[in-house]
Write an enzyme that holds these catalytic residues in place. Structure first.
Site, mmCIF file in Angstrom:
data_model
loop_
_atom_site.group_PDB
_atom_site.id
_atom_site.type_symbol
_atom_site.label_atom_id
_atom_site.label_comp_id
_atom_site.label_asym_id
_atom_site.label_seq_id
_atom_site.Cartn_x
_atom_site.Cartn_y
_atom_site.Cartn_z
ATOM 1 N N LEU A 1 47.444 2.058 55.937
ATOM 2 C CA LEU A 1 46.574 0.986 56.425
ATOM 3 C C LEU A 1 45.808 1.474 57.650
ATOM 4 O O LEU A 1 46.411 1.805 58.669
ATOM 5 C CB LEU A 1 47.412 -0.240 56.780
ATOM 6 C CG LEU A 1 48.420 -0.677 55.712
ATOM 7 C CD1 LEU A 1 49.205 -1.893 56.190
ATOM 8 C CD2 LEU A 1 47.719 -0.975 54.392
ATOM 9 N N ALA A 2 44.496 1.512 57.526
ATOM 10 C CA ALA A 2 43.708 2.078 58.621
ATOM 11 C C ALA A 2 42.352 1.392 58.763
ATOM 12 O O ALA A 2 41.371 1.998 59.156
ATOM 13 C CB ALA A 2 43.508 3.575 58.388
ATOM 14 N N GLY B 1 41.820 -1.582 60.483
ATOM 15 C CA GLY B 1 41.769 -2.556 61.585
ATOM 16 C C GLY B 1 40.694 -2.273 62.615
ATOM 17 O O GLY B 1 40.263 -1.132 62.792
ATOM 18 N N ARG C 1 42.596 -4.334 70.888
ATOM 19 C CA ARG C 1 43.415 -3.991 72.056
ATOM 20 C C ARG C 1 43.101 -2.596 72.612
ATOM 21 O O ARG C 1 43.406 -2.296 73.754
ATOM 22 C CB ARG C 1 44.907 -4.096 71.709
ATOM 23 C CG ARG C 1 45.377 -5.528 71.548
ATOM 24 C CD ARG C 1 46.766 -5.602 70.902
ATOM 25 N NE ARG C 1 46.700 -5.380 69.452
ATOM 26 C CZ ARG C 1 47.754 -5.464 68.635
ATOM 27 N NH1 ARG C 1 48.935 -5.771 69.119
ATOM 28 N NH2 ARG C 1 47.617 -5.254 67.339
ATOM 29 N N GLN D 1 38.277 -2.053 52.721
ATOM 30 C CA GLN D 1 38.660 -3.447 52.983
ATOM 31 C C GLN D 1 37.542 -4.024 53.860
ATOM 32 O O GLN D 1 37.449 -3.702 55.041
ATOM 33 C CB GLN D 1 40.002 -3.505 53.725
ATOM 34 C CG GLN D 1 40.484 -4.928 53.954
ATOM 35 C CD GLN D 1 41.658 -5.018 54.941
ATOM 36 O OE1 GLN D 1 41.849 -4.139 55.782
ATOM 37 N NE2 GLN D 1 42.431 -6.079 54.853
ATOM 38 N N GLY E 1 44.359 -8.932 57.259
ATOM 39 C CA GLY E 1 45.790 -8.733 57.483
ATOM 40 C C GLY E 1 46.345 -7.604 56.632
ATOM 41 O O GLY E 1 45.700 -7.119 55.703
ATOM 42 N N THR E 2 47.584 -7.188 56.982
ATOM 43 C CA THR E 2 48.164 -6.002 56.344
ATOM 44 C C THR E 2 48.488 -6.217 54.855
ATOM 45 O O THR E 2 48.388 -5.277 54.068
ATOM 46 C CB THR E 2 49.415 -5.536 57.112
ATOM 47 O OG1 THR E 2 50.238 -6.673 57.428
ATOM 48 C CG2 THR E 2 49.045 -4.869 58.427
HETATM 49 C C1 UD1 Z 1 52.362 -4.354 62.426
HETATM 50 C C2 UD1 Z 1 53.449 -5.152 61.698
HETATM 51 C C3 UD1 Z 1 54.633 -5.328 62.657
HETATM 52 C C4 UD1 Z 1 55.130 -3.965 63.105
HETATM 53 C C5 UD1 Z 1 54.003 -3.125 63.710
HETATM 54 C C6 UD1 Z 1 54.467 -1.703 63.909
HETATM 55 C C7 UD1 Z 1 52.349 -6.738 60.151
HETATM 56 C C8 UD1 Z 1 51.909 -8.110 59.961
HETATM 57 N N1 UD1 Z 1 52.921 -6.454 61.331
HETATM 58 O O1 UD1 Z 1 51.937 -5.119 63.536
HETATM 59 O O2 UD1 Z 1 55.670 -6.034 62.015
HETATM 60 O O3 UD1 Z 1 56.175 -4.119 64.042
HETATM 61 O O4 UD1 Z 1 52.876 -3.078 62.813
HETATM 62 O O5 UD1 Z 1 53.519 -0.952 64.583
HETATM 63 O O6 UD1 Z 1 52.210 -5.932 59.257
HETATM 64 N N2 UD1 Z 1 45.224 -3.078 59.143
HETATM 65 C C9 UD1 Z 1 44.368 -3.007 58.078
HETATM 66 N N3 UD1 Z 1 43.784 -4.165 57.627
HETATM 67 C C10 UD1 Z 1 44.028 -5.361 58.185
HETATM 68 C C11 UD1 Z 1 44.906 -5.419 59.278
HETATM 69 C C12 UD1 Z 1 45.504 -4.257 59.734
HETATM 70 O O7 UD1 Z 1 44.116 -1.942 57.522
HETATM 71 O O8 UD1 Z 1 43.457 -6.345 57.710
HETATM 72 C C13 UD1 Z 1 45.843 -1.835 59.627
HETATM 73 C C14 UD1 Z 1 45.497 -1.516 61.082
HETATM 74 O O9 UD1 Z 1 44.338 -0.712 61.157
HETATM 75 C C15 UD1 Z 1 46.739 -0.774 61.565
HETATM 76 C C16 UD1 Z 1 47.845 -1.326 60.669
HETATM 77 O O10 UD1 Z 1 47.232 -1.976 59.593
HETATM 78 O O11 UD1 Z 1 46.618 0.616 61.350
HETATM 79 C C17 UD1 Z 1 48.730 -2.331 61.413
HETATM 80 O O12 UD1 Z 1 47.925 -3.388 61.909
HETATM 81 P P1 UD1 Z 1 48.079 -3.910 63.393
HETATM 82 O O13 UD1 Z 1 47.113 -4.999 63.582
HETATM 83 O O14 UD1 Z 1 48.095 -2.786 64.335
HETATM 84 O O15 UD1 Z 1 49.548 -4.571 63.275
HETATM 85 P P2 UD1 Z 1 50.613 -4.821 64.410
HETATM 86 O O16 UD1 Z 1 50.280 -6.045 65.125
HETATM 87 O O17 UD1 Z 1 50.790 -3.582 65.202
HETATM 88 CA CA CA Z 2 49.782 -1.546 65.253
#
Ligand code: UD1
Ligand code: CA
Length: 409
Positions: A9-10, A12, A16, A75, A80-81
């Site tokens: 997943l990359a 975002g 922050r 995406q 969300g993830t």
């Molecule tokens: C996420 C986890 C959390 C965990 C943490 C560890 C979820 C909901 N939460 O939180 O439980 O403790 O990682 O570091 O999964 N991304 C996408 N598309 C999206 C959203 C995010 O590709 O729509 C990617 C982001 O670029 C990132 C990763 O997913 O690389 C994680 O997303 P991020 O928003 O950083 O999640 P956390 O709040 O860190």
């Molecule tokens: Ca993260």
């Protein structure tokens, strides 16, 4: 044998980090974060890797030329993830194997941990296997909620935790292995029922548990490995941890690092046996250093530097894009850029190559056994024949170089 795919997943936006650059391109010890996650997947033999990109997608793709088993998946909206995983549905809907899911902002993931995850998943015949870690300060991470028997009930995101849940120190580093079919069944069920109104992958895990499937965890993942990078502060902490690993590996291969805390070595650098790195040395980029060299203190080696064996670079020596053959000595206050330096050349204190004329960067070739006195300026483009003697303070140009004493062609 079970086939294995990975989803990274990359996509975002990374508010922050306060950045224009896609988060996963921020560098840790000279390499983009995403590169480490890709490495870990490849090391455990994942056949196909799907990288979810969104914010700055083109920029991310361009950074990776070794894309042989990567499929970039767009995406468009970062919902969300779980939504990110759903974006792979068209590729993976009929896939019968296992799927790893990792975050691109978790560069500290180690292949060994993924192997452990895979091993446990198979031994337990689980539907999903996750990693967990115990952190002194779990702030920001999803918390692992267990029942009184210790069985995992689900993962609750920091923002959605009750006061009691906030006190849980066992967290979700976001390394998962799923039965692929069950993963996609579950992500389809996820609703954005939370404070952030996002589709959480962590809810897919809770869903899998609630439908009676077996979910197990590899506990006791080291805290330093569990870290996700959401801020510049975390980026610096991750870099420090990675730096320790890089140095550890070099030391295991016979390199002496006199003062690890005051040395910085790029992840791409290669250093040979019995080379000694003195304090305050900064090695940046794909530098190659041979055996039994002595580097520093206060040396700065930049991309494209290749040192053969028994080369000594001393205090305030900067080298860039240059090859130095066996036995070269550059002990004090020098800049050597875009040069080839032959065997046993001695470069005196303060001598430099003037490699840039205001328009072009030019090369300097110094033959074997040359002696360059102190404070010389070698104006490129320049060729010094073998055995040339350059007096202290000389300004050597293409025109006057041929008159210098030497024994080469
Ligand atoms: C996420 C986890 C959390 C965990 C943490 C560890 C979820 C909901 N939460 O939180 O439980 O403790 O990682 O570091 O999964 N991304 C996408 N598309 C999206 C959203 C995010 O590709 O729509 C990617 C982001 O670029 C990132 C990763 O997913 O690389 C994680 O997303 P991020 O928003 O950083 O999640 P956390 O709040 O860190
Ligand atoms: Ca993260």
């Amino acid at each position: 044998m079970t086939e294995r795919a990975a989803i990274i997943l990359a996509a975002g936006v990374s508010s922050r980090m306060n950045t224009q650059l896609p988060k996963v391109l921020h560098e840790v010890c000279g390499r983009p974060m995403l590169a480490y996650v890709l490495d870990a997947c490849r090391e455990v033999g994942v056949a196909k890797i799907y990288v979810i990109v969104g914010f700055g997608a083109e920029q991310v793709e361009q950074q990776f030329d070794d894309t042989k088993n990567i499929t970039w998946v767009k995406q468009n909206e970062q919902l969300g993830t779980a939504h990110a995983v759903m974006c792979c549905k068209e590729y993976l809907k009929d896939f019968k194997g296992e799927t790893l899911v990792l975050c691109g902002d978790g560069p500290l993931v180690r292949a060994e941990t993924l192997s452990t995850l895979i091993g446990k998943h198979q031994m337990e015949q689980a539907a999903a296997t996750l990693a967990t870690a115990v952190l002194e300060d779990p702030t920001g991470y999803g918390r692992i909620v267990r029942d009184k028997y210790g069985n995992i009930q689900g993962i609750v995101e920091d923002a959605d935790c009750s006061r009691e849940q906030l006190a849980i120190t066992e967290i979700n580093p976001s390394y998962y292995l799923f039965n692929n079919r069950i993963l996609f069944e579950a992500v389809e069920q996820v609703k954005p029922d939370n404070v952030k109104k996002e589709y959480y992958l962590t809810d897919a895990v809770s869903y899998i548990i609630s439908t009676g499937h077996k979910v197990v965890a590899v506990t006791a993942v080291r805290p330093e490995e569990a870290m996700g990078v959401n801020s510049r502060t975390q980026l610096s902490v991750a870099s420090k941890i990675m730096q320790k690993r890089i140095q550890q590996e070099l030391m295991d291969h016979g390199v002496t690092i006199v003062d690890p805390d005051n040395t910085w070595i790029d992840a791409r650098a290669k250093i040979g046996q019995d080379t000694v790195i003195e304090p305050f040395t900064y090695i940046h980029g794909d530098v190659k250093i041979g055996k039994a060299c002595r580097i520093g203190p206060f040396a700065y080696l930049r991309p494209g530097t290749i040192l053969e064996n028994d080369v000594v670079l001393g205090v305030f020596t900067e080298v860039k894009n240059s090859l130095m053959a066996d036995g070269v000595r550059v002990r004090h206050h020098s800049f050597i850029g875009d040069a080839t330096v032959g065997r046993n050349v001695n470069v005196g204190a303060g001598s430099i190559t003037a490699n840039y004329d205001g328009h072009n960067v030019n090369r300097t070739e110094i033959g074997d056994n040359c002696y360059i006195g102190s404070g010389a300026v070698l104006v490129a483009p320049l060729v010094l024949k073998e055995g040339t003697h350059v007096n202290a303070g000389a300004v050597v140009t293409h025109e006057n170089a041929t008159q210098l004493p030497g024994k080469g062609k």
